[in-house]
Design a protein around this motif. Structure first.
Motif, PDB file in Angstrom:
ATOM      1  N   CYS A 158       0.836  -1.206   0.000  1.00 39.94           N
ATOM      2  CA  CYS A 158       0.000   0.000   0.000  1.00 39.94           C
ATOM      3  C   CYS A 158       0.872   1.259   0.000  1.00 39.94           C
ATOM      4  O   CYS A 158       1.650   1.479   0.923  1.00 39.94           O
ATOM      5  CB  CYS A 158      -0.925   0.014   1.203  1.00 39.94           C
ATOM      6  SG  CYS A 158      -1.880   1.532   1.274  1.00 39.94           S
ATOM      7  N   HIS A 159       0.706   2.073  -1.023  1.00 42.90           N
ATOM      8  CA  HIS A 159       1.612   3.213  -1.172  1.00 42.90           C
ATOM      9  C   HIS A 159       1.438   4.263  -0.078  1.00 42.90           C
ATOM     10  O   HIS A 159       2.355   5.034   0.175  1.00 42.90           O
ATOM     11  CB  HIS A 159       1.424   3.853  -2.558  1.00 42.90           C
ATOM     12  CG  HIS A 159       0.154   4.635  -2.687  1.00 42.90           C
ATOM     13  ND1 HIS A 159       0.131   5.956  -3.045  1.00 42.90           N
ATOM     14  CD2 HIS A 159      -1.129   4.273  -2.491  1.00 42.90           C
ATOM     15  CE1 HIS A 159      -1.122   6.369  -3.067  1.00 42.90           C
ATOM     16  NE2 HIS A 159      -1.900   5.377  -2.737  1.00 42.90           N
ATOM     17  N   VAL A 160       0.274   4.268   0.570  1.00 42.41           N
ATOM     18  CA  VAL A 160       0.061   5.245   1.641  1.00 42.41           C
ATOM     19  C   VAL A 160       1.067   4.975   2.770  1.00 42.41           C
ATOM     20  O   VAL A 160       1.637   5.910   3.353  1.00 42.41           O
ATOM     21  CB  VAL A 160      -1.383   5.180   2.180  1.00 42.41           C
ATOM     22  CG1 VAL A 160      -1.599   6.209   3.268  1.00 42.41           C
ATOM     23  CG2 VAL A 160      -2.379   5.373   1.055  1.00 42.41           C
ATOM     24  N   TYR A 198      -3.261   6.360   8.422  1.00 42.20           N
ATOM     25  CA  TYR A 198      -4.024   5.313   7.746  1.00 42.20           C
ATOM     26  C   TYR A 198      -3.601   3.957   8.282  1.00 42.20           C
ATOM     27  O   TYR A 198      -2.410   3.702   8.444  1.00 42.20           O
ATOM     28  CB  TYR A 198      -3.805   5.381   6.233  1.00 42.20           C
ATOM     29  CG  TYR A 198      -4.578   4.352   5.443  1.00 42.20           C
ATOM     30  CD1 TYR A 198      -5.914   4.090   5.738  1.00 42.20           C
ATOM     31  CD2 TYR A 198      -3.984   3.641   4.401  1.00 42.20           C
ATOM     32  CE1 TYR A 198      -6.625   3.142   5.019  1.00 42.20           C
ATOM     33  CE2 TYR A 198      -4.690   2.703   3.673  1.00 42.20           C
ATOM     34  CZ  TYR A 198      -6.004   2.459   3.986  1.00 42.20           C
ATOM     35  OH  TYR A 198      -6.709   1.519   3.268  1.00 42.20           O
ATOM     36  N   PRO A 233      -4.843  -1.567   4.269  1.00 42.01           N
ATOM     37  CA  PRO A 233      -5.906  -2.449   3.777  1.00 42.01           C
ATOM     38  C   PRO A 233      -6.228  -3.631   4.693  1.00 42.01           C
ATOM     39  O   PRO A 233      -7.384  -4.016   4.801  1.00 42.01           O
ATOM     40  CB  PRO A 233      -5.375  -2.928   2.419  1.00 42.01           C
ATOM     41  CG  PRO A 233      -3.926  -2.572   2.402  1.00 42.01           C
ATOM     42  CD  PRO A 233      -3.756  -1.403   3.295  1.00 42.01           C
ATOM     43  N   CYS A 292      -6.947   6.129   1.400  1.00 41.86           N
ATOM     44  CA  CYS A 292      -6.843   5.121   0.338  1.00 41.86           C
ATOM     45  C   CYS A 292      -7.359   5.731  -0.951  1.00 41.86           C
ATOM     46  O   CYS A 292      -8.431   6.328  -0.973  1.00 41.86           O
ATOM     47  CB  CYS A 292      -7.671   3.896   0.703  1.00 41.86           C
ATOM     48  SG  CYS A 292      -8.033   2.842  -0.705  1.00 41.86           S
ATOM     49  N   ASN A 293      -6.610   5.578  -2.031  1.00 38.09           N
ATOM     50  CA  ASN A 293      -7.109   6.106  -3.304  1.00 38.09           C
ATOM     51  C   ASN A 293      -7.489   4.980  -4.273  1.00 38.09           C
ATOM     52  O   ASN A 293      -7.342   5.113  -5.475  1.00 38.09           O
ATOM     53  CB  ASN A 293      -6.129   7.107  -3.917  1.00 38.09           C
ATOM     54  CG  ASN A 293      -4.832   6.479  -4.333  1.00 38.09           C
ATOM     55  OD1 ASN A 293      -4.586   5.305  -4.073  1.00 38.09           O
ATOM     56  ND2 ASN A 293      -3.982   7.244  -4.995  1.00 38.09           N
ATOM     57  N   VAL A 294      -7.981   3.911  -3.718  1.00 39.84           N
ATOM     58  CA  VAL A 294      -8.543   2.763  -4.445  1.00 39.84           C
ATOM     59  C   VAL A 294      -7.716   2.305  -5.657  1.00 39.84           C
ATOM     60  O   VAL A 294      -8.269   1.898  -6.670  1.00 39.84           O
ATOM     61  CB  VAL A 294     -10.019   2.998  -4.874  1.00 39.84           C
ATOM     62  CG1 VAL A 294     -10.922   3.041  -3.665  1.00 39.84           C
ATOM     63  CG2 VAL A 294     -10.202   4.276  -5.683  1.00 39.84           C
ATOM     64  N   THR A 295      -6.417   2.337  -5.511  1.00 44.46           N
ATOM     65  CA  THR A 295      -5.573   1.957  -6.640  1.00 44.46           C
ATOM     66  C   THR A 295      -5.363   0.444  -6.751  1.00 44.46           C
ATOM     67  O   THR A 295      -4.646  -0.005  -7.628  1.00 44.46           O
ATOM     68  CB  THR A 295      -4.236   2.693  -6.582  1.00 44.46           C
ATOM     69  OG1 THR A 295      -3.875   2.878  -5.218  1.00 44.46           O
ATOM     70  CG2 THR A 295      -4.347   4.044  -7.256  1.00 44.46           C
ATOM     71  N   HIS A 296      -5.983  -0.326  -5.823  1.00 41.17           N
ATOM     72  CA  HIS A 296      -6.136  -1.765  -6.051  1.00 41.17           C
ATOM     73  C   HIS A 296      -4.878  -2.608  -5.857  1.00 41.17           C
ATOM     74  O   HIS A 296      -4.902  -3.833  -6.059  1.00 41.17           O
ATOM     75  CB  HIS A 296      -6.679  -1.972  -7.474  1.00 41.17           C
ATOM     76  CG  HIS A 296      -7.567  -3.158  -7.640  1.00 41.17           C
ATOM     77  ND1 HIS A 296      -7.101  -4.361  -8.097  1.00 41.17           N
ATOM     78  CD2 HIS A 296      -8.884  -3.354  -7.402  1.00 41.17           C
ATOM     79  CE1 HIS A 296      -8.092  -5.234  -8.160  1.00 41.17           C
ATOM     80  NE2 HIS A 296      -9.190  -4.637  -7.738  1.00 41.17           N
ATOM     81  N   CYS A 297      -3.751  -2.024  -5.498  1.00 42.28           N
ATOM     82  CA  CYS A 297      -2.514  -2.812  -5.394  1.00 42.28           C
ATOM     83  C   CYS A 297      -2.638  -3.882  -4.318  1.00 42.28           C
ATOM     84  O   CYS A 297      -2.099  -4.987  -4.458  1.00 42.28           O
ATOM     85  CB  CYS A 297      -1.330  -1.904  -5.087  1.00 42.28           C
ATOM     86  SG  CYS A 297      -1.103  -0.623  -6.320  1.00 42.28           S
ATOM     87  N   CYS A 298      -3.329  -3.556  -3.229  1.00 36.62           N
ATOM     88  CA  CYS A 298      -3.506  -4.512  -2.132  1.00 36.62           C
ATOM     89  C   CYS A 298      -4.216  -5.760  -2.636  1.00 36.62           C
ATOM     90  O   CYS A 298      -3.785  -6.884  -2.367  1.00 36.62           O
ATOM     91  CB  CYS A 298      -4.273  -3.867  -0.982  1.00 36.62           C
ATOM     92  SG  CYS A 298      -5.752  -2.967  -1.489  1.00 36.62           S
ATOM     93  N   THR A 332     -10.369  -4.175  -2.178  1.00 41.37           N
ATOM     94  CA  THR A 332     -10.930  -2.870  -2.561  1.00 41.37           C
ATOM     95  C   THR A 332     -12.432  -2.959  -2.857  1.00 41.37           C
ATOM     96  O   THR A 332     -13.202  -2.160  -2.348  1.00 41.37           O
ATOM     97  CB  THR A 332     -10.208  -2.281  -3.789  1.00 41.37           C
ATOM     98  OG1 THR A 332      -9.712  -3.354  -4.571  1.00 41.37           O
ATOM     99  CG2 THR A 332      -9.075  -1.391  -3.390  1.00 41.37           C
ATOM    100  N   ILE A 376     -12.931  -2.069   1.215  1.00 39.50           N
ATOM    101  CA  ILE A 376     -12.632  -0.636   1.298  1.00 39.50           C
ATOM    102  C   ILE A 376     -13.721   0.230   0.665  1.00 39.50           C
ATOM    103  O   ILE A 376     -14.194   1.184   1.284  1.00 39.50           O
ATOM    104  CB  ILE A 376     -11.256  -0.333   0.665  1.00 39.50           C
ATOM    105  CG1 ILE A 376     -10.164  -1.046   1.466  1.00 39.50           C
ATOM    106  CG2 ILE A 376     -11.015   1.168   0.621  1.00 39.50           C
ATOM    107  CD1 ILE A 376      -8.770  -0.849   0.958  1.00 39.50           C
TER     108      ILE A 376
HETATM  109  S1  SF4 Z   1      -6.318   0.432  -2.788  1.00 37.22           S
HETATM  110 FE1  SF4 Z   1      -5.169  -0.762  -1.304  1.00 37.22          FE
HETATM  111  S2  SF4 Z   1      -3.032  -0.408  -1.815  1.00 37.22           S
HETATM  112 FE2  SF4 Z   1      -4.213   1.200  -2.831  1.00 37.22          FE
HETATM  113  S3  SF4 Z   1      -4.225   2.943  -1.417  1.00 37.22           S
HETATM  114 FE3  SF4 Z   1      -6.058   1.733  -0.996  1.00 37.22          FE
HETATM  115  S4  SF4 Z   1      -5.451   0.322   0.635  1.00 37.22           S
HETATM  116 FE4  SF4 Z   1      -3.575   1.132  -0.261  1.00 37.22          FE
END
Ligand code: SF4
Ligand code: SF4
Ligand code: FES
Ligand code: FES
Lengths: 255, 256
Positions: free
Chosen positions: B158-160, B170, B173, B205-211, B222, B226
């Motif tokens: 998670c980039h955060v 934060y 995830p 979280c900017n819902v970028t889905h990496c998790c 996500t 989330i």
């Molecule tokens: S989508 Fe997942 S990896 Fe991306 S910012 Fe949110 S919690 Fe972190």
């Protein structure tokens, strides 16, 4: 964390067929092209009407109703713009591709840059996504009405290539709109217990649960619907514009 | 069962991180290849033959305990679930989770996650004491979240946390999955939207889905945890119409 401990390049991975940046680059190129195209149409084109076909950019024809001669599409275009702009799937894509936040998963960013996510301006507006959904749903009704008109040629039922394109477009837009996360929440996601207080007696799930389940299934593919419906809006407008410019004729499939 | 033996003459080189949070380097180790070998097998071979002091955490070797998390070629993965042959002829670089402080070699200190879990209040507040009498379809939704093995691969990517280091803002995830599990439980009565909006910080979280991409349990973090939680926060904090409707409903007496 100490920067001396940078992991090796993430490109050498068995889990990906494409390199990880391929998606972000595709998004960057296609979204930019679509935004430029839409901007050109909405601002500089005066009409999207070719006989009984109406371009989705010009529906509902608010400008015509109000008698505004220039850039009539501007009056409506902000609705799909805000709807797609705050869509969870588009957010995911443009945060990756345009804001590089992160460009690819696990990629280094500039940590010294202040990051506030969706808590502060401008991205905080995404929290009102549901309101743009309500408006977009109204626009969708007009698009269905236009699609019906696309099958009526001078009072007679008929099918042209344009009718089929418009039908495909509105079906994809409907799939995109109904698979929205905010709608999924509205239809049932906000509930914790669907059958309470009947509990174990509720052998058959209630209607609301079944709809939530159905929407959840469509929602899995929300990203695909987002891409497909964007392409279909584009294709429909291009087709009607080619007709308007007399570059191609509309082939009638059924008289 | 027959012992599987090494393929004669076939070797692979693993580049393994040795060191701690302050300094370290990759060390190359040669490992004889056994069919079906996973990275954890290779690390065990290295421990047995070349570097008995190599630190690596593991328990189940079956993708169940979530102990053997690390980064292989920069990607968060379980060592016990990653086969060597998946890498073909590519080099294999084995690193610890780098979002958390490295204790030694392949072991990071993930206690931050457990500390956040302790701050998760309100905890489970069921409407009636268990056992609950519910249909299976009613509990399917939260059972997805039960699958979490606390490997923290999602936290790592998670980039955060990883890039912005916003550990104070934060919870990441994995804790969103944990909160979703309580919040969406059919019998739960408490609300955690205020917690999500403040200390747990779901808005970061900017819902970028990496998790979701790295979760070895295939939890749709996500989509199912989330985003639905963000929608619940929106209900409470960003939706004036919903707030107005709540106010209309409130004066009516509720059944005890
Ligand atoms: S989508 Fe997942 S990896 Fe991306 S910012 Fe949110 S919690 Fe972190
Ligand atoms: S949600 Fe998935 S990736 Fe995250 S800790 Fe749980 S099992 Fe691991
Ligand atoms: S989440 Fe994509 S349209 Fe609502
Ligand atoms: S050793 Fe238990 S998950 Fe790998």
């Amino acid at each position: 964390m100490p920067s001396s401990v940078r992991a090796a390049s993430a490109t050498a991975s068995p889990t990906r067929y494409w390199p990880p940046w391929a998606q972000s680059v595709t998004t960057l190129v296609v979204f930019s092209a679509f935004v430029l195209y839409s901007f050109g149409v909405v601002v500089f084109e005066r009409t999207g009407q070719y006989h009984n076909y109406l371009s989705p950019f010009f529906s509902p024809p608010l400008g015509q109703w109000l008698g505004i001669p220039f850039a009539p599409a501007v009056l409506v275009a902000w609705i799909p713009l805000l709807f797609r702009g705050t869509c969870y799937y588009y957010r995911r894509e443009y945060y990756h591709a345009f804001a590089a936040d992160p460009f690819t998963c696990g990629a280094p960013e500039r940590p010294e840059r202040a990051y506030t996510g969706e808590r502060a301006w401008p991205w905080v507006v995404s929290n009102w996504h549901r309101y743009w959904w309500y408006l977009a749903a109204i626009v969708l009704l007009f698009l269905w009405k236009d699609t019906v008109s696309a099958f009526i040629f001078q009072g007679q039922f008929g099918v042209g290539v344009g009718s089929v394109i418009m039908l495909g477009n509105v079906v994809l837009l409907t799939a995109y709109t109904l698979s929205c996360h905010a709608f999924r929440h509205l239809i049932g996601g906000s509930r914790d217990c669907f059958a309470c207080p009947r509990g174990i007696e509720a052998v058959r799930p209630p209607v609301r649960f079944r709809w939530w389940q159905r929407i959840s299934r469509w929602n899995r593919h929300h990203g695909r619907w987002a891409w497909a419906s964007m392409m279909s809006v584009w294709a429909t407008d291009v087709y009607i514009r080619l007709l308007l410019a007399h570059i191609i004729p509309d082939v009638r499939l059924l008289k | 069962m027959m012992e599987r033996s090494a393929v004669p003459g076939k070797e692979r080189v693993l580049y393994v991180y040795r060191g701690d949070d302050y300094q370290g380097e990759e060390v190359a180790y040669r490992v004889p290849v056994v069919p079906g070998m996973v990275v954890l097998d290779a690390l065990h071979f290295i421990q047995a033959h070349e570097a008995p002091d190599l630190a690596v955490r593991w328990n189940c070797k079956a993708a169940h305990c979530g102990s053997c998390s690390g980064e292989i070629n920069g990607e968060p993965r379980l060592f016990c679930k990653t086969r060597l042959d998946a890498y073909g002829s590519l080099d294999i670089h084995v690193h610890p989770l780098r979002t958390f402080p490295i204790i030694r070699d392949l072991v990071s200190d993930v206690s931050w996650n457990y500390e956040r879990a302790e701050e998760l209040v309100p905890g489970f507040r069921p409407a009636e004491p268990p056992p609950f009498h519910l249909q299976q379809w009613e509990v399917d939704r939260v059972e997805e979240f039960h699958r979490c093995i606390e490997c923290f691969l999602c936290q790592d990517v998670c980039h955060v946390l990883r890039e912005h280091g916003l550990f104070g803002q934060y919870w990441g995830p994995q804790l969103m999955v944990r909160i979703a599990e309580l919040e969406m439980h059919p019998m739960d009565t408490a609300s955690r939207t205020d917690l999500l909006h403040s200390a747990a910080g779901v808005g970061l979280c900017n819902v970028t889905h990496c998790c979701t991409d790295v979760c070895p349990e295939g939890i749709e973090i996500t989509h199912d945890a989330i985003i639905p939680l963000k929608e619940r926060v929106a209900d409470q904090h960003y939706d004036p119409i919903a707030a107005w409707l709540r106010r209309l409903r409130r004066p009516q007496p509720t059944s005890p």
